[in-house]
Write a protein that holds these residues in place. Structure first.
Motif: not given
Length: 324
Positions: A156-160
């Motif tokens: 999730g943080y990588l996609l953000i």
């Protein structure tokens, strides 16, 4: 003697009653075995200081917490059957109403994630099985391994960082239009695709070795027809089973992702309830999700008849015996 899907569904529903009762007992027991006295917690939150023993006992009597465990469980179970899961300690609102209001957001997230996972996993698994040992097979297995090994909150943080911070394409937090749903759905859906891809590949490899598939090939049927009509449909049974299990897991396990993306779903509600020691909300959540989970699995069982035409619902007493 064969029986229809309605009768089969009724039998399956009856068999799920003990499971539902077990879930209800587990939910009520866990909430009551948790440390802390709800009456004392409520009074301390209201007054801002430790309450007196007399005030705690009085509130316990008003809340019915002084009754024996079996009596309290019976009262709560009777209310749950009628759709009454009690009243939230923190908000004062009915638990069922709160969960029902937050369920659509979580259903939207879980359904989108499962759909994305299936749209990726089925074609990727079929391509990997058909090209066993070749580059597409190795690539799909590598992608599945990476997806399975990466925690959802890390993804999730990588996609953000990619789509929100670097490219400025999508919003990060909140609820609204479809743009707010893309990142959380991708976060959960890519993880689901990894597990479903591996199972689709394994199931397809098993089916491709069956006699009826070899017979279809020997008849000169086109390769696409053999794969799609004869192999894939019969290979979807275990995939449907896992999809049903994963959907129930998505509904109950979207807690982290809903908090990462600040979505007002059941996940954020239960996290707040745990922080506030809102026991009616916690046990209502467990029973609510357990009910959804067993219902989804019932629907998956009923889908087998459509997915695999070889299955026939025959009374066990009338099944032909094997001669010895």
């Amino acid at each position: 003697m064969r029986f229809g899907a309605a009768e089969y569904g009724g039998r399956r529903m009856l068999s799920l009653v003990p499971v539902w009762l077990g879930v209800s007992l587990l939910a009520f027991s866990l909430a009551n075995l948790a440390p802390g006295d709800p009456a004392e917690i409520i009074l301390q939150r209201q007054a801002g200081e430790p309450p007196t023993a007399e005030a705690v006992e009085q509130l316990r009597r008003e809340m019915g917490l002084d009754a024996p465990f079996a009596v309290r469980y019976g009262r709560w179970l009777g209310g749950a059957v009628r759709g009454d899961f009690g009243t939230s300690y923190s908000s004062g609102q009915p638990v069922f109403r709160t969960l029902a209001e937050r369920l659509p957001a979580t259903l939207q997230l879980a359904s989108g994630a499962l759909l994305l996972g299936l749209l990726i996993a089925i074609p990727l698994g079929v391509v990997a099985a058909v090209n066993r040992g070749n580059a597409p097979d190795h690539l799909s297995r590598l992608i599945a391994l990476i997806g399975t090994s990466t925690p959802s909150f890390v993804l999730g943080y990588l996609l953000i960082l990619l789509f929100a911070v670097s490219l400025h394409m999508l919003p990060v937090t909140g609820s609204g239009g479809w743009r707010y749903l893309v990142l959380p759905v991708m976060t959960l859906g890519l993880a689901e695709a990894a597990a479903l891809t591996r199972l689709t590949r394994t199931s397809m490899l098993e089916v491709l070795g069956e006699d009826y598939v070899r017979t279809a090939r020997a008849k000169g049927l086109p390769r696409r027809v053999v794969i799609m009509r004869h192999a894939l449909r019969n290979a979807l049974n275990p995939v449907a089973t896992l999809a049903g299990v994963r959907f129930g897991r998505l509904l109950g396990g979207a807690v982290i992702i809903e908090n990462v993306f600040a979505r007002a779903g059941i996940g954020t509600t239960i996290v707040n309830a745990i922080h506030d020691r809102d026991y009616p909300m916690i046990q209502g959540f467990i029973l609510f999700m357990g009910t959804v989970f067993v219902t989804v699995n019932l629907l998956v069982d009923l889908s087998y008849v459509w997915l695999d035409p070889r299955l026939r619902l025959i009374e066990p007493a009338e099944r032909p015996s094997v001669a010895t």
